[in-house]
Design a protein around this motif. Sequence first.
Motif, PDB file in Angstrom:
ATOM      1  N   HIS A  84      -0.871 105.386 -44.317  1.00 14.75           N
ATOM      2  CA  HIS A  84       0.537 105.109 -44.641  1.00 14.75           C
ATOM      3  C   HIS A  84       1.081 106.216 -45.546  1.00 14.75           C
ATOM      4  CE1 HIS A  84       4.053 103.118 -46.431  1.00 14.75           C
ATOM      5  NE2 HIS A  84       4.089 102.431 -45.304  1.00 14.75           N
ATOM      6  N   ARG A  85       2.333 106.562 -45.308  1.00 15.26           N
ATOM      7  CA  ARG A  85       2.932 107.711 -46.013  1.00 15.26           C
ATOM      8  C   ARG A  85       2.913 107.561 -47.536  1.00 15.26           C
ATOM      9  NH1 ARG A  85       7.449 104.850 -43.948  1.00 15.26           N
ATOM     10  NH2 ARG A  85       8.724 103.998 -45.650  1.00 15.26           N
ATOM     11  N   ASP A  86       2.888 106.315 -48.061  1.00 16.21           N
ATOM     12  CA  ASP A  86       2.947 106.105 -49.516  1.00 16.21           C
ATOM     13  C   ASP A  86       1.572 105.985 -50.169  1.00 16.21           C
ATOM     14  OD1 ASP A  86       5.710 106.092 -49.336  1.00 16.21           O
ATOM     15  OD2 ASP A  86       5.795 103.921 -48.974  1.00 16.21           O
ATOM     16  N   ARG A  87       0.514 105.968 -49.367  1.00 13.63           N
ATOM     17  CA  ARG A  87      -0.832 105.831 -49.927  1.00 13.63           C
ATOM     18  C   ARG A  87      -1.348 107.188 -50.419  1.00 13.63           C
ATOM     19  NH1 ARG A  87      -1.030 100.773 -50.002  1.00 13.63           N
ATOM     20  NH2 ARG A  87      -2.572  99.494 -48.956  1.00 13.63           N
ATOM     21  N   GLN A  88      -1.876 107.229 -51.640  1.00 12.85           N
ATOM     22  CA  GLN A  88      -2.491 108.439 -52.181  1.00 12.85           C
ATOM     23  C   GLN A  88      -4.010 108.297 -52.071  1.00 12.85           C
ATOM     24  OE1 GLN A  88      -0.619 111.111 -53.221  1.00 12.85           O
ATOM     25  NE2 GLN A  88       1.061 109.852 -52.466  1.00 12.85           N
ATOM     26  N   PHE A  89      -4.643 109.248 -51.444  1.00 11.86           N
ATOM     27  CA  PHE A  89      -6.096 109.165 -51.288  1.00 11.86           C
ATOM     28  C   PHE A  89      -6.633 110.548 -50.900  1.00 11.86           C
ATOM     29  CE2 PHE A  89      -4.837 109.327 -46.986  1.00 11.86           C
ATOM     30  CZ  PHE A  89      -5.938 109.711 -46.240  1.00 11.86           C
ATOM     31  N   ARG A  90      -7.941 110.666 -50.927  1.00 16.35           N
ATOM     32  CA  ARG A  90      -8.611 111.888 -50.458  1.00 16.35           C
ATOM     33  C   ARG A  90     -10.003 111.510 -50.000  1.00 16.35           C
ATOM     34  NH1 ARG A  90      -8.782 117.495 -51.079  1.00 16.35           N
ATOM     35  NH2 ARG A  90      -6.884 117.587 -52.296  1.00 16.35           N
ATOM     36  N   LEU A  91     -10.385 111.978 -48.815  1.00 21.30           N
ATOM     37  CA  LEU A  91     -11.733 111.701 -48.308  1.00 21.30           C
ATOM     38  C   LEU A  91     -12.672 112.841 -48.690  1.00 21.30           C
ATOM     39  CD1 LEU A  91     -11.211 110.329 -44.682  1.00 21.30           C
ATOM     40  CD2 LEU A  91     -11.376 109.063 -46.811  1.00 21.30           C
ATOM     41  N   SER A  92     -13.880 112.494 -49.079  1.00 19.77           N
ATOM     42  CA  SER A  92     -14.891 113.520 -49.313  1.00 19.77           C
ATOM     43  C   SER A  92     -15.332 114.103 -47.972  1.00 19.77           C
ATOM     44  CB  SER A  92     -16.105 112.919 -50.031  1.00 19.77           C
ATOM     45  OG  SER A  92     -16.768 112.008 -49.170  1.00 19.77           O
ATOM     46  N   LYS A  93     -15.930 115.271 -48.012  1.00 24.13           N
ATOM     47  CA  LYS A  93     -16.433 115.886 -46.782  1.00 24.13           C
ATOM     48  C   LYS A  93     -17.473 114.982 -46.121  1.00 24.13           C
ATOM     49  CE  LYS A  93     -19.341 119.483 -46.493  1.00 24.13           C
ATOM     50  NZ  LYS A  93     -19.899 120.836 -46.596  1.00 24.13           N
ATOM     51  N   GLU A  94     -18.290 114.337 -46.934  1.00 24.22           N
ATOM     52  CA  GLU A  94     -19.339 113.454 -46.402  1.00 24.22           C
ATOM     53  C   GLU A  94     -18.731 112.320 -45.588  1.00 24.22           C
ATOM     54  OE1 GLU A  94     -21.643 109.978 -48.494  1.00 24.22           O
ATOM     55  OE2 GLU A  94     -22.447 111.881 -49.183  1.00 24.22           O
ATOM     56  N   VAL A  95     -17.708 111.663 -46.152  1.00 27.32           N
ATOM     57  CA  VAL A  95     -17.076 110.536 -45.460  1.00 27.32           C
ATOM     58  C   VAL A  95     -16.357 111.015 -44.201  1.00 27.32           C
ATOM     59  CG1 VAL A  95     -15.262 108.766 -45.643  1.00 27.32           C
ATOM     60  CG2 VAL A  95     -16.863 109.115 -47.525  1.00 27.32           C
ATOM     61  N   LEU A  96     -15.668 112.162 -44.289  1.00 25.66           N
ATOM     62  CA  LEU A  96     -14.973 112.714 -43.124  1.00 25.66           C
ATOM     63  C   LEU A  96     -15.947 112.939 -41.972  1.00 25.66           C
ATOM     64  CD1 LEU A  96     -12.486 113.920 -41.719  1.00 25.66           C
ATOM     65  CD2 LEU A  96     -12.988 116.086 -42.856  1.00 25.66           C
ATOM     66  N   PHE A  97     -17.144 113.447 -42.285  1.00 26.48           N
ATOM     67  CA  PHE A  97     -18.115 113.723 -41.218  1.00 26.48           C
ATOM     68  C   PHE A  97     -18.757 112.449 -40.686  1.00 26.48           C
ATOM     69  CE2 PHE A  97     -17.428 118.064 -42.161  1.00 26.48           C
ATOM     70  CZ  PHE A  97     -17.743 118.724 -40.986  1.00 26.48           C
ATOM     71  N   GLN A  98     -18.839 111.427 -41.509  1.00 30.04           N
ATOM     72  CA  GLN A  98     -19.304 110.139 -40.976  1.00 30.04           C
ATOM     73  C   GLN A  98     -18.279 109.583 -39.992  1.00 30.04           C
ATOM     74  OE1 GLN A  98     -21.105 107.339 -43.882  1.00 30.04           O
ATOM     75  NE2 GLN A  98     -20.955 109.041 -45.313  1.00 30.04           N
ATOM     76  N   LEU A  99     -16.994 109.751 -40.325  1.00 33.01           N
ATOM     77  CA  LEU A  99     -15.933 109.315 -39.416  1.00 33.01           C
ATOM     78  C   LEU A  99     -15.965 110.121 -38.123  1.00 33.01           C
ATOM     79  CD1 LEU A  99     -13.388 107.730 -38.706  1.00 33.01           C
ATOM     80  CD2 LEU A  99     -12.059 109.386 -40.035  1.00 33.01           C
ATOM     81  N   LEU A 100     -16.174 111.430 -38.239  1.00 36.32           N
ATOM     82  CA  LEU A 100     -16.278 112.291 -37.054  1.00 36.32           C
ATOM     83  C   LEU A 100     -17.429 111.841 -36.159  1.00 36.32           C
ATOM     84  CD1 LEU A 100     -15.646 115.989 -38.171  1.00 36.32           C
ATOM     85  CD2 LEU A 100     -14.753 114.906 -36.123  1.00 36.32           C
ATOM     86  N   SER A 101     -18.586 111.604 -36.764  1.00 38.21           N
ATOM     87  CA  SER A 101     -19.770 111.193 -35.991  1.00 38.21           C
ATOM     88  C   SER A 101     -19.543 109.851 -35.311  1.00 38.21           C
ATOM     89  CB  SER A 101     -20.994 111.092 -36.904  1.00 38.21           C
ATOM     90  OG  SER A 101     -21.344 112.347 -37.395  1.00 38.21           O
TER      91      SER A 101
END
Length: 527
Positions: free
Chosen positions: A349-366
Motif C-alpha cells: 500500500h502506498r502509505d505503508r513504510q517498510f524495507r525488506l532485507s536481502k535475505e527476505v527478498l530472496f526467500q520471496l523470489l525462491s
Amino acid sequence: MKILLAKQYEEKDIFLENLIAELNNQGIAIDIVRRFKKKGVLDLLKKDNDFDVLILQEYLQQYLPIDADFLNKLLEESPDIHVIFVISNEHKKDQDYLNSIYSTKVYSVLFEDDADAKNVVNLVVNKRHPKLAKSYLGLEKTEMLEKSNQEVFVDKVKKEQIDSIIEYLYSFFDEEDLSKRYNSIAQKYSDAENVYILTKIPNELKDKLKGNIVYTKYKIILEKIEDVGANITEKPKIKEKIITKEKVIKKEVVRHVYSMPKDYKKVIAVMGFENSGATTIAVNLAYILSKNKIKTALIDTDYFKKDVYYHFDKEYVDCLSILQNQTYLNSFFSVGEAINDYLTVFSEHRDRQFRLSKEVLFQLLSSSKRNTHIVIIDICNQLNEDAINSILDYSDNILFVTTQNINTLYRNIKWLYNYKDKLNKIELVVNKYVDEVKHLDEKSIRNNFFSNITNDNYKFNIDVRRVFTVSNDRKSIINGLALKQPAVTIKDNEIIKDIEIIAEYYYKKNKPLNNSFLKNIFNLFRE
C-alpha cells in the motif's frame, strides 16, 4: 582480549592477517602473542596466566604432534584458558584419538579443513558446548553404524521438500547467512532425514557449508556409513503404505507428462534508469503472460514509491510489509495479491513504510519461482549495489529498459558500469519509441550505447541478444494509471502488440492446429 597463537612459523602468515581482520570486524580489542614450540607455550603460561584464549596447532612442531597428555599438562598450568585446538584431517576416522582429545575437555576443536580465520573467531566468541563438540567430532552413538556391511535405512524426505531446501539455500550468497539457514533447516529433521538430505545437496552448496558444525556432523556420519560398506536405502514401508506409494507414483507420472518444460522456469529482472518506464514494461509483460495462461509472479522492489501499486486495482495492505520480520517460511508466496488465476503481484500500500532485507527478498523470489513458471522482478535503482548484483546473479534473463532521450542514454552508461560484470547478456527494450529519429533508431542505440562503451577510460561491452521497441502510447498509460489497470487493457492502445512480441520471446506459445489440418484428420478416420 589476550590471545596466545601457537602455530608453525610462516614468513608471511596469511592466517594471522585474516584472524586480526576478523577480530577487528567483531570489534574485539586484541593483544596477540606468538609461540612456535611446545616448550615455549608451557613456559609462557607458567609465567603469565592472563591469556584468555590459546589457538593451538597440533603440528606446532612437525615431528612432535600435540596429544591429550600435553593438553592436560597445559590445562593444569592454565585451567581457565579457552583452548582452540586445530588438528590434522587424518584424525577424522580415528575414534581413539578423538575420544582422547574429548576427554581432556578441550571442546573447541577444528579439523584443518575447517580452520579458517572466520571459524576460529567464531569459536573465540562462542565457546563450543560439549554436545556440539561430540557431534562435530562424530562421537555421537548412532544406530546407523552398529554393524558393518549392512543396509542403512534412512528416512526419505519428499522430493518437493528437497527441491525447496536446495532452492532456499541457493538464495543466500553470503556464506555466513547460508550456514545459519542450513542450521535452521537441519533442526526441523531427524538425524536419518538429515543424512538423506545431505546425499541430495549439490557439491557446490556443500563446498560453501564446509566448516559448518551441523553439516560436518552429518557429513562424518555419511562418510562412516560409506566406510563400513553399507548401502543407503529408503526405509521400507508397511504394505498399506506401499499401495499408497504406488498411487502417488502414478500421479507423478501423469503430472510429469503435462508439466511445463523445466527451461521455462524463468526469473526475469527488469531494470532501467528512472523515467525509462521499466515498471510499465514489467507490469504489462506480466499481465500479457498471465492472459496466455502462464503462471506469473511480479515483485515490486521499490519500497519508497511503490510504482507497481498504481497499475492494478488492489490495495496490497500488509502484502510485502508483513514479510519484513519473518524468517524461514514455506508460505511467502501466499501473501501476494491474485490479479487473475495466473498472475500474483507483490507490492505494498502506498502509505505503508517498510524495507525488506536481502535475505527476505530472496526467500520471496525462491518461493515465487517454486509456485510459478515466470517471475518478473522490477528492480528499483535505489536498491543498494549488493542487492542489485545479487538479483542479477539469480536471474535467468535481464530486460534492460531505456528510451531515446539522449540524456537518459548517457546516464545509462555510468549506471551500467556498476553492473558490467553481471550484464554479460541482456535483452534491450527501447521504450516510448518514435520512428525516424536520426541516429537514435534501435540499431544505432544498440551499437553506440551498448557496444565499446567508455567510462572513466575503461572500455566494456554488453552483449545485447535482442532489441525490442515499445510504442510511445502516453495516452493509454495515463488512462491505465487513472483506472488502476495495465495499459494493454485500455481500448485501442498501441503497445499491446509490442508487449506480446516480448512475451513470445520469453515464453513461446504452442501454435494451434489449423482447421484444414483438423478436417484432413477427421476425413481419414471417416474413410
